[in-house]
Scaffold this motif. Structure first.
Motif, PDB file in Angstrom:
ATOM      1  N   GLU A  14      13.576 -28.468  28.581  1.00  0.00           N
ATOM      2  CA  GLU A  14      12.371 -27.878  29.163  1.00  0.00           C
ATOM      3  C   GLU A  14      12.138 -28.340  30.602  1.00  0.00           C
ATOM      4  OE1 GLU A  14       8.919 -28.343  26.779  1.00  0.00           O
ATOM      5  OE2 GLU A  14       9.811 -27.454  24.984  1.00  0.00           O
ATOM      6  N   ASN A  17      12.995 -26.204  33.736  1.00  0.00           N
ATOM      7  CA  ASN A  17      12.151 -25.089  34.152  1.00  0.00           C
ATOM      8  C   ASN A  17      11.259 -25.498  35.323  1.00  0.00           C
ATOM      9  OD1 ASN A  17      12.607 -22.726  32.415  1.00  0.00           O
ATOM     10  ND2 ASN A  17      12.036 -24.120  30.766  1.00  0.00           N
ATOM     11  N   THR A 160      18.261 -22.928  33.963  1.00  0.00           N
ATOM     12  CA  THR A 160      17.696 -22.066  32.936  1.00  0.00           C
ATOM     13  C   THR A 160      17.372 -20.709  33.547  1.00  0.00           C
ATOM     14  OG1 THR A 160      16.671 -23.994  31.884  1.00  0.00           O
ATOM     15  CG2 THR A 160      15.844 -21.829  31.243  1.00  0.00           C
ATOM     16  N   GLY A 164      15.584 -18.205  29.226  1.00  0.00           N
ATOM     17  CA  GLY A 164      15.786 -19.514  28.617  1.00  0.00           C
ATOM     18  C   GLY A 164      17.216 -19.816  28.240  1.00  0.00           C
TER      19      GLY A 164
END
Length: 251
Positions: A14, A17, A160, A164
């Motif tokens: 994550e 991002n 990414t 995703g």
């Protein structure tokens, strides 16, 4: 070299991002990023992995000191860049012929690991001496196995895309084309697997801490990952299992 993996195969961290993700596109839709790679490198080879993603490979503009290699053995695909210094030792360790090169060594190391290997994954990668980055995909078990040497000797980036999906390449501009600002250099000593996520193969019991990256305009773009010496994770030792599918779920 280029790899784009569907998020069902390789889930992007994550922290990659960026807050501004507006410049990212769908790298897999209509083969967008593979087509871009082919336009930049005429004569490149593209391998469609179906719903799992795509691989692309070219010898164009390669560094002679860090050559690129590509091989497929028993539905295991591997992109490799660099040079392994202890080739002779690893050939003997894995029972390979004298003609085996670096990419064949990586595939055999992975197969030994997958098929009830006695060592944890981090030890297998740590045994490789030299300058390297590789991307391996096992189509039978839909597992990705990715690593880079501890010094970051080979240019290697990941990011990414808008959906995703995980994008990896030795060319930063290719990654940026698909991921916008959501990219970073692949971590030095990084080992990434489909079910195990990201770890450092020299410090496998430590967590990795994301540190936001800031570009020249002051905007956050992805994250670097450093070893957190104070945070330990559960042992990632490999369980002996009976099949590649079971292996991937435990790894």
């Amino acid at each position: 070299m280029l790899a784009v993996f569907d998020k069902s195969v390789a889930k992007s961290p994550e922290a990659l991002n960026a807050p501004d993700h507006s410049q990212a596109v769908s790298a897999l839709k209509d083969g967008f990023l593979a087509k871009h790679f082919g336009s930049v490198h005429p004569g490149s080879v593209t391998v469609n992995l179906g719903s799992s993603g795509v691989l692309a490979y070219s010898l164009n503009k390669q560094n002679p000191l860090l050559p690129r290699l590509f091989a497929v053995v028993d539905d295991i695909f591997c992109l490799f860049q660099g040079q392994i210094e202890n080739v002779a030792v690893l050939k003997q360790q894995y029972g390979l012929s004298k003609t085996a090169n670096e990419v064949i060594i990586i595939i055999e190391a992975y197969r030994t690991l997958r098929d009830r290997g006695p060592y944890p994954a981090n030890q297998v990668v740590r045994d490789i001496e030299g300058k390297f980055a590789f991307i391996l995909y096992d189509s039978n078990s839909q597992v990705a196995f990715i690593a880079a040497d501890a010094d970051g000797s080979v240019p290697f980036f990941w990011g990414t895309d808008a959906e995703g999906h995980l994008v990896l390449s030795d060319e930063v501009d290719v990654v940026k084309k698909g991921c916008g600002k959501s990219f970073a250099p692949f971590p030095k000593g990084g080992l990434f697997t489909s079910s195990g996520g990201l770890r450092n193969f020299e410090h496998p019991l430590n967590e990795l801490k994301p540190v936001p990256r800031v570009d020249s305009s002051g905007q956050v773009c992805g994250a670097d990952f450093s070893v957190d010496v104070d945070a330990k994770k559960e042992s990632s030792g490999m369980k002996k299992v009976g099949s590649a599918a079971n292996w991937s779920s435990h790894y």
